[in-house]
Design a protein around this motif. Structure first.
Motif, PDB file in Angstrom:
ATOM      1  N   GLY A  75       0.803  -1.211   0.000  1.00 10.55           N
ATOM      2  CA  GLY A  75       0.000   0.000   0.000  1.00 10.55           C
ATOM      3  C   GLY A  75       0.832   1.255   0.000  1.00 10.55           C
ATOM      4  O   GLY A  75       2.046   1.226   0.176  1.00 10.55           O
ATOM      5  N   VAL A  76       0.136   2.361  -0.207  1.00  7.92           N
ATOM      6  CA  VAL A  76       0.755   3.683  -0.225  1.00  7.92           C
ATOM      7  C   VAL A  76       0.026   4.546   0.795  1.00  7.92           C
ATOM      8  O   VAL A  76      -1.204   4.645   0.767  1.00  7.92           O
ATOM      9  N   GLU A  77       0.791   5.160   1.687  1.00 11.12           N
ATOM     10  CA  GLU A  77       0.217   6.047   2.691  1.00 11.12           C
ATOM     11  C   GLU A  77       0.092   7.454   2.117  1.00 11.12           C
ATOM     12  O   GLU A  77       1.035   7.968   1.516  1.00 11.12           O
ATOM     13  N   VAL A  78      -1.071   8.067   2.315  1.00 12.26           N
ATOM     14  CA  VAL A  78      -1.304   9.442   1.893  1.00 12.26           C
ATOM     15  C   VAL A  78      -1.945  10.191   3.048  1.00 12.26           C
ATOM     16  O   VAL A  78      -2.564   9.591   3.927  1.00 12.26           O
ATOM     17  N   GLY A  79      -1.813  11.506   3.025  1.00 12.73           N
ATOM     18  CA  GLY A  79      -2.345  12.311   4.116  1.00 12.73           C
ATOM     19  C   GLY A  79      -3.545  13.161   3.756  1.00 12.73           C
ATOM     20  O   GLY A  79      -4.255  13.632   4.639  1.00 12.73           O
ATOM     21  N   THR A  80      -3.792  13.350   2.452  1.00 14.54           N
ATOM     22  CA  THR A  80      -4.892  14.206   2.023  1.00 14.54           C
ATOM     23  C   THR A  80      -5.691  13.537   0.902  1.00 14.54           C
ATOM     24  O   THR A  80      -5.169  12.658   0.212  1.00 14.54           O
ATOM     25  N   PRO A  81      -6.927  13.973   0.703  1.00 15.85           N
ATOM     26  CA  PRO A  81      -7.708  13.443  -0.409  1.00 15.85           C
ATOM     27  C   PRO A  81      -7.044  13.694  -1.768  1.00 15.85           C
ATOM     28  O   PRO A  81      -7.113  12.853  -2.665  1.00 15.85           O
ATOM     29  N   GLU A  82      -6.389  14.830  -1.908  1.00 17.58           N
ATOM     30  CA  GLU A  82      -5.714  15.146  -3.160  1.00 17.58           C
ATOM     31  C   GLU A  82      -4.565  14.182  -3.437  1.00 17.58           C
ATOM     32  O   GLU A  82      -4.355  13.766  -4.575  1.00 17.58           O
ATOM     33  N   GLU A  83      -3.813  13.821  -2.400  1.00 16.21           N
ATOM     34  CA  GLU A  83      -2.737  12.843  -2.554  1.00 16.21           C
ATOM     35  C   GLU A  83      -3.308  11.485  -2.928  1.00 16.21           C
ATOM     36  O   GLU A  83      -2.729  10.762  -3.734  1.00 16.21           O
ATOM     37  N   LEU A  84      -4.460  11.140  -2.353  1.00 15.68           N
ATOM     38  CA  LEU A  84      -5.101   9.863  -2.654  1.00 15.68           C
ATOM     39  C   LEU A  84      -5.455   9.781  -4.135  1.00 15.68           C
ATOM     40  O   LEU A  84      -5.140   8.802  -4.797  1.00 15.68           O
ATOM     41  N   ILE A  85      -6.087  10.812  -4.674  1.00 21.01           N
ATOM     42  CA  ILE A  85      -6.499  10.772  -6.077  1.00 21.01           C
ATOM     43  C   ILE A  85      -5.293  10.724  -7.003  1.00 21.01           C
ATOM     44  O   ILE A  85      -5.307  10.037  -8.024  1.00 21.01           O
ATOM     45  N   GLU A 132      -4.556   7.763  -9.730  1.00 21.25           N
ATOM     46  CA  GLU A 132      -4.249   8.068 -11.132  1.00 21.25           C
ATOM     47  C   GLU A 132      -2.896   7.497 -11.549  1.00 21.25           C
ATOM     48  O   GLU A 132      -2.734   7.017 -12.665  1.00 21.25           O
ATOM     49  N   LYS A 133      -1.941   7.526 -10.645  1.00 22.43           N
ATOM     50  CA  LYS A 133      -0.598   7.018 -10.931  1.00 22.43           C
ATOM     51  C   LYS A 133      -0.582   5.501 -11.106  1.00 22.43           C
ATOM     52  O   LYS A 133       0.162   4.965 -11.923  1.00 22.43           O
ATOM     53  N   ASN A 134      -1.434   4.807 -10.370  1.00 24.49           N
ATOM     54  CA  ASN A 134      -1.414   3.340 -10.366  1.00 24.49           C
ATOM     55  C   ASN A 134      -2.494   2.689 -11.218  1.00 24.49           C
ATOM     56  O   ASN A 134      -2.493   1.470 -11.371  1.00 24.49           O
ATOM     57  N   ILE A 135      -3.390   3.458 -11.786  1.00 21.53           N
ATOM     58  CA  ILE A 135      -4.526   2.904 -12.511  1.00 21.53           C
ATOM     59  C   ILE A 135      -4.105   2.139 -13.767  1.00 21.53           C
ATOM     60  O   ILE A 135      -4.792   1.213 -14.187  1.00 21.53           O
ATOM     61  N   LEU A 136      -2.993   2.486 -14.365  1.00 21.60           N
ATOM     62  CA  LEU A 136      -2.567   1.839 -15.606  1.00 21.60           C
ATOM     63  C   LEU A 136      -1.632   0.653 -15.393  1.00 21.60           C
ATOM     64  O   LEU A 136      -1.252  -0.002 -16.359  1.00 21.60           O
ATOM     65  N   ARG A 137      -1.292   0.355 -14.157  1.00 24.31           N
ATOM     66  CA  ARG A 137      -0.413  -0.786 -13.880  1.00 24.31           C
ATOM     67  C   ARG A 137      -1.143  -2.090 -14.170  1.00 24.31           C
ATOM     68  O   ARG A 137      -2.253  -2.309 -13.680  1.00 24.31           O
ATOM     69  N   GLU A 138      -0.542  -2.927 -14.971  1.00 29.81           N
ATOM     70  CA  GLU A 138      -1.174  -4.191 -15.354  1.00 29.81           C
ATOM     71  C   GLU A 138      -1.111  -5.255 -14.261  1.00 29.81           C
ATOM     72  O   GLU A 138      -1.835  -6.246 -14.329  1.00 29.81           O
ATOM     73  N   ILE A 142      -1.986  -4.793 -11.191  1.00 27.83           N
ATOM     74  CA  ILE A 142      -2.958  -4.466 -10.143  1.00 27.83           C
ATOM     75  C   ILE A 142      -4.361  -4.690 -10.682  1.00 27.83           C
ATOM     76  O   ILE A 142      -4.741  -4.162 -11.717  1.00 27.83           O
ATOM     77  N   GLY A 143      -5.154  -5.496  -9.969  1.00 24.56           N
ATOM     78  CA  GLY A 143      -6.526  -5.762 -10.367  1.00 24.56           C
ATOM     79  C   GLY A 143      -7.546  -5.112  -9.445  1.00 24.56           C
ATOM     80  O   GLY A 143      -8.717  -5.002  -9.771  1.00 24.56           O
ATOM     81  N   LEU A 144      -7.074  -4.671  -8.253  1.00 30.09           N
ATOM     82  CA  LEU A 144      -7.965  -4.077  -7.266  1.00 30.09           C
ATOM     83  C   LEU A 144      -7.210  -2.995  -6.509  1.00 30.09           C
ATOM     84  O   LEU A 144      -6.095  -3.220  -6.040  1.00 30.09           O
ATOM     85  N   ILE A 145      -7.825  -1.825  -6.406  1.00 22.58           N
ATOM     86  CA  ILE A 145      -7.288  -0.746  -5.577  1.00 22.58           C
ATOM     87  C   ILE A 145      -8.314  -0.473  -4.489  1.00 22.58           C
ATOM     88  O   ILE A 145      -9.455  -0.118  -4.779  1.00 22.58           O
ATOM     89  N   ILE A 146      -7.904  -0.661  -3.236  1.00 21.08           N
ATOM     90  CA  ILE A 146      -8.768  -0.379  -2.095  1.00 21.08           C
ATOM     91  C   ILE A 146      -8.350   0.980  -1.551  1.00 21.08           C
ATOM     92  O   ILE A 146      -7.177   1.187  -1.239  1.00 21.08           O
ATOM     93  N   VAL A 147      -9.315   1.904  -1.468  1.00 24.29           N
ATOM     94  CA  VAL A 147      -9.005   3.245  -0.983  1.00 24.29           C
ATOM     95  C   VAL A 147      -9.740   3.512   0.321  1.00 24.29           C
ATOM     96  O   VAL A 147     -10.822   2.988   0.576  1.00 24.29           O
ATOM     97  N   ASP A 148      -9.124   4.344   1.133  1.00 27.18           N
ATOM     98  CA  ASP A 148      -9.649   4.748   2.431  1.00 27.18           C
ATOM     99  C   ASP A 148     -10.833   5.692   2.213  1.00 27.18           C
ATOM    100  O   ASP A 148     -10.667   6.797   1.715  1.00 27.18           O
TER     101      ASP A 148
END
Length: 95
Positions: free
Chosen positions: A19-29, A33-39, A41-47
């Motif tokens: 996982g990746v730790e983020v502190g703000t909603p903007e960092e989360l988005i 966006e950075k990881n959406i094109l990685r082949e 990864i089939g599931l991204i779980i967000v806080d």
């Protein structure tokens, strides 16, 4: 993969999920966006505590990319969140 606050991500790391730790909603988005094109990864779980502030952006990404699936999951809540469904319905209907 998991993206969220430190306590949220730490719980998944104990299970062996990266996982990746983020502190703000903007960092989360930005991370989504950075990881959406990685082949690999089939599931991204967000806080959900962070993603609810950028839900329009999350929904836009969902509409553009069917895979990976983006799933919002609630973190640990110490107090119960009260939802006024009548008020939400009024807003939805514009009343």
């Amino acid at each position: 993969m998991v993206i969220g606050s430190k306590p949220f991500v730490s719980g998944f790391r104990l299970s062996g999920i990266g996982g990746v730790e983020v502190g703000t909603p903007e960092e989360l988005i930005k991370e989504v966006e950075k990881n959406i094109l990685r082949e690999d990864i089939g599931l991204i779980i967000v806080d959900e505590d962070l993603s609810k502030h950028v839900r329009d952006g999350i929904n836009r990404i969902r509409a553009e990319h069917a895979v990976p699936l983006i799933y919002e999951l609630s973190g640990i809540r110490l107090e119960e969140e009260k939802i006024d469904y009548r008020e939400a319905l009024r807003k939805l209907l514009g009343v």
